[in-house]
Design a protein around this motif. Structure first.
Motif, PDB file in Angstrom:
ATOM      1  N   PHE A 119       2.696 -15.940   6.500  1.00  0.00           N
ATOM      2  CA  PHE A 119       1.989 -14.654   6.475  1.00  0.00           C
ATOM      3  C   PHE A 119       2.967 -13.497   6.327  1.00  0.00           C
ATOM      4  O   PHE A 119       2.706 -12.534   5.591  1.00  0.00           O
ATOM      5  N   ASP A 120       4.098 -13.568   7.006  1.00  0.00           N
ATOM      6  CA  ASP A 120       5.104 -12.508   6.912  1.00  0.00           C
ATOM      7  C   ASP A 120       5.635 -12.388   5.495  1.00  0.00           C
ATOM      8  O   ASP A 120       5.869 -11.282   4.987  1.00  0.00           O
ATOM      9  N   ARG A 121       5.816 -13.528   4.852  1.00  0.00           N
ATOM     10  CA  ARG A 121       6.352 -13.499   3.481  1.00  0.00           C
ATOM     11  C   ARG A 121       5.316 -12.947   2.492  1.00  0.00           C
ATOM     12  O   ARG A 121       5.677 -12.299   1.513  1.00  0.00           O
ATOM     13  N   ILE A 122       4.041 -13.211   2.746  1.00  0.00           N
ATOM     14  CA  ILE A 122       2.998 -12.626   1.899  1.00  0.00           C
ATOM     15  C   ILE A 122       3.010 -11.112   2.037  1.00  0.00           C
ATOM     16  O   ILE A 122       2.986 -10.374   1.038  1.00  0.00           O
ATOM     17  N   ILE A 123       3.068 -10.629   3.271  1.00  0.00           N
ATOM     18  CA  ILE A 123       3.109  -9.184   3.487  1.00  0.00           C
ATOM     19  C   ILE A 123       4.367  -8.584   2.866  1.00  0.00           C
ATOM     20  O   ILE A 123       4.328  -7.546   2.188  1.00  0.00           O
ATOM     21  N   GLY A 124       5.498  -9.247   3.059  1.00  0.00           N
ATOM     22  CA  GLY A 124       6.758  -8.740   2.524  1.00  0.00           C
ATOM     23  C   GLY A 124       6.790  -8.665   1.017  1.00  0.00           C
ATOM     24  O   GLY A 124       7.553  -7.871   0.445  1.00  0.00           O
ATOM     25  N   SER A 125       5.969  -9.468   0.359  1.00  0.00           N
ATOM     26  CA  SER A 125       5.975  -9.461  -1.108  1.00  0.00           C
ATOM     27  C   SER A 125       5.294  -8.231  -1.696  1.00  0.00           C
ATOM     28  O   SER A 125       5.471  -7.932  -2.871  1.00  0.00           O
ATOM     29  N   GLY A 126       4.516  -7.530  -0.907  1.00  0.00           N
ATOM     30  CA  GLY A 126       3.851  -6.351  -1.474  1.00  0.00           C
ATOM     31  C   GLY A 126       3.115  -5.507  -0.466  1.00  0.00           C
ATOM     32  O   GLY A 126       2.451  -4.535  -0.848  1.00  0.00           O
ATOM     33  N   GLY A 127       3.217  -5.824   0.794  1.00  0.00           N
ATOM     34  CA  GLY A 127       2.458  -5.088   1.801  1.00  0.00           C
ATOM     35  C   GLY A 127       3.160  -3.832   2.266  1.00  0.00           C
ATOM     36  O   GLY A 127       3.523  -3.711   3.430  1.00  0.00           O
ATOM     37  N   TYR A 128       3.380  -2.914   1.367  1.00  0.00           N
ATOM     38  CA  TYR A 128       4.055  -1.669   1.707  1.00  0.00           C
ATOM     39  C   TYR A 128       3.599  -0.590   0.737  1.00  0.00           C
ATOM     40  O   TYR A 128       2.911  -0.870  -0.254  1.00  0.00           O
ATOM     41  N   ILE A 129       3.972   0.644   1.004  1.00  0.00           N
ATOM     42  CA  ILE A 129       3.703   1.734   0.075  1.00  0.00           C
ATOM     43  C   ILE A 129       5.003   2.477  -0.181  1.00  0.00           C
ATOM     44  O   ILE A 129       5.917   2.452   0.640  1.00  0.00           O
ATOM     45  N   THR A 130       5.105   3.115  -1.335  1.00  0.00           N
ATOM     46  CA  THR A 130       6.238   3.976  -1.615  1.00  0.00           C
ATOM     47  C   THR A 130       5.998   5.316  -0.937  1.00  0.00           C
ATOM     48  O   THR A 130       4.973   5.953  -1.149  1.00  0.00           O
ATOM     49  N   ALA A 131       6.925   5.734  -0.104  1.00  0.00           N
ATOM     50  CA  ALA A 131       6.788   7.009   0.597  1.00  0.00           C
ATOM     51  C   ALA A 131       8.124   7.715   0.584  1.00  0.00           C
ATOM     52  O   ALA A 131       9.174   7.091   0.779  1.00  0.00           O
ATOM     53  N   PRO A 132       8.138   9.016   0.334  1.00  0.00           N
ATOM     54  CA  PRO A 132       9.406   9.752   0.351  1.00  0.00           C
ATOM     55  C   PRO A 132       9.992   9.787   1.747  1.00  0.00           C
ATOM     56  O   PRO A 132       9.257   9.858   2.739  1.00  0.00           O
ATOM     57  N   THR A 133      11.296   9.706   1.846  1.00  0.00           N
ATOM     58  CA  THR A 133      11.941   9.814   3.152  1.00  0.00           C
ATOM     59  C   THR A 133      12.040  11.281   3.545  1.00  0.00           C
ATOM     60  O   THR A 133      11.847  12.178   2.740  1.00  0.00           O
TER      61      THR A 133
END
Length: 245
Positions: A119-133
């Motif tokens: 499950f962690d690897r599935i999330i890591g493959s695309g479970g994020y958003i691009t956000a400015p720092t």
């Protein structure tokens, strides 16, 4: 309450396992299922036996660690997590079978503990958003429609416990993956990766060895957080949209 427990014991990933019978007495109906297992383990330790290994963390129904199959049902007879299942749902004298999640992608580590890092690897493959720092954006800088916000919150409730996989006759992770995809894809913040996210997460899910979805619906029935079955259809639409794009 006096109970007979038949628990899966397996010394390690490569060891042979079997159901072992134990008897426990003096169990309060107000105990949680995990507290009942704690009572058993205290007795086993006192006798010099190896305690039953099982996963747990928060014991508040929010971390998803405590999954196990109880009398053939993921998390047991109530639609909740195992840590929130209370012994009042059983009868004095009952025989209870306790097993780990059964799925090729969730190998047994020991006894009732399985490796859910897929499950962690599935999330890591695309479970994020691009956000400015930098500093946090102003409140309401990115308007989110009420319907999209409600859908995102509904799917964000997934705790990754794996009950959907354990309940599915195919060992499919479609409900879990769809919850993670839909959660981000309906929000404007998730729009830049919308197409690549669903493609990457579905590819990672397949690579982990989860089975295919045949719409039996057992996943949604077992989900303690009520992730809806139509989320799978929503992910399929996102996948076709991403493939076309």
């Amino acid at each position: 309450m006096n109970l007979t427990l038949r628990i899966w014991r397996q010394a390690g990933p490569d060891a042979a396992g079997s159901m072992t019978t134990y008897r426990v007495s003096g169990i309060s109906p107000d105990m949680s299922f995990l507290e009942m297992l704690d009572t058993l383990n205290e007795e086993l330790i006192t006798r010099g036996d190896t305690p039953v290994a099982f996963d747990h963390d928060c014991r508040e129904g929010i971390c998803g660690a405590c999954g196990m199959v109880i009398n053939g049902q993921a998390h047991g007879p109530e639609r909740t997590t195992t840590c929130q299942l209370h012994m009042r749902h059983f009868e004095d004298g009952d025989t209870i079978d306790v097993e780990p999640w059964r799925a090729a992608a969730f190998p047994v580590v020991k006894d009732l503990v399985v490796d859910r890092s897929a499950f962690d690897r599935i999330i890591g493959s695309g479970g994020y958003i691009t956000a400015p720092t930098g500093s946090a954006p102003d409140a309401h800088a990115t308007p989110v429609p009420k319907e999209a916000a409600d859908t995102a919150f509904e799917h964000a409730e997934c705790i990754g416990c794996g009950a959907c996989v354990a309940a599915c006759p195919n060992g499919s992770a479609m409900l879990f993956t769809s919850a993670k995809v839909v959660h981000l894809n309906v929000l404007p913040q998730g729009a830049p990766e919308r197409g690549s996210r669903v493609r990457n997460m579905v590819a990672a899910m397949d690579a982990e060895g989860f089975g295919g979805c045949t719409n039996t619906g057992e996943c949604a029935t077992a989900c303690p957080k009520g992730i809806p079955l139509p989320s799978i259809a929503a992910m399929n639409r996102e996948f076709l949209r991403g493939a076309a794009g």
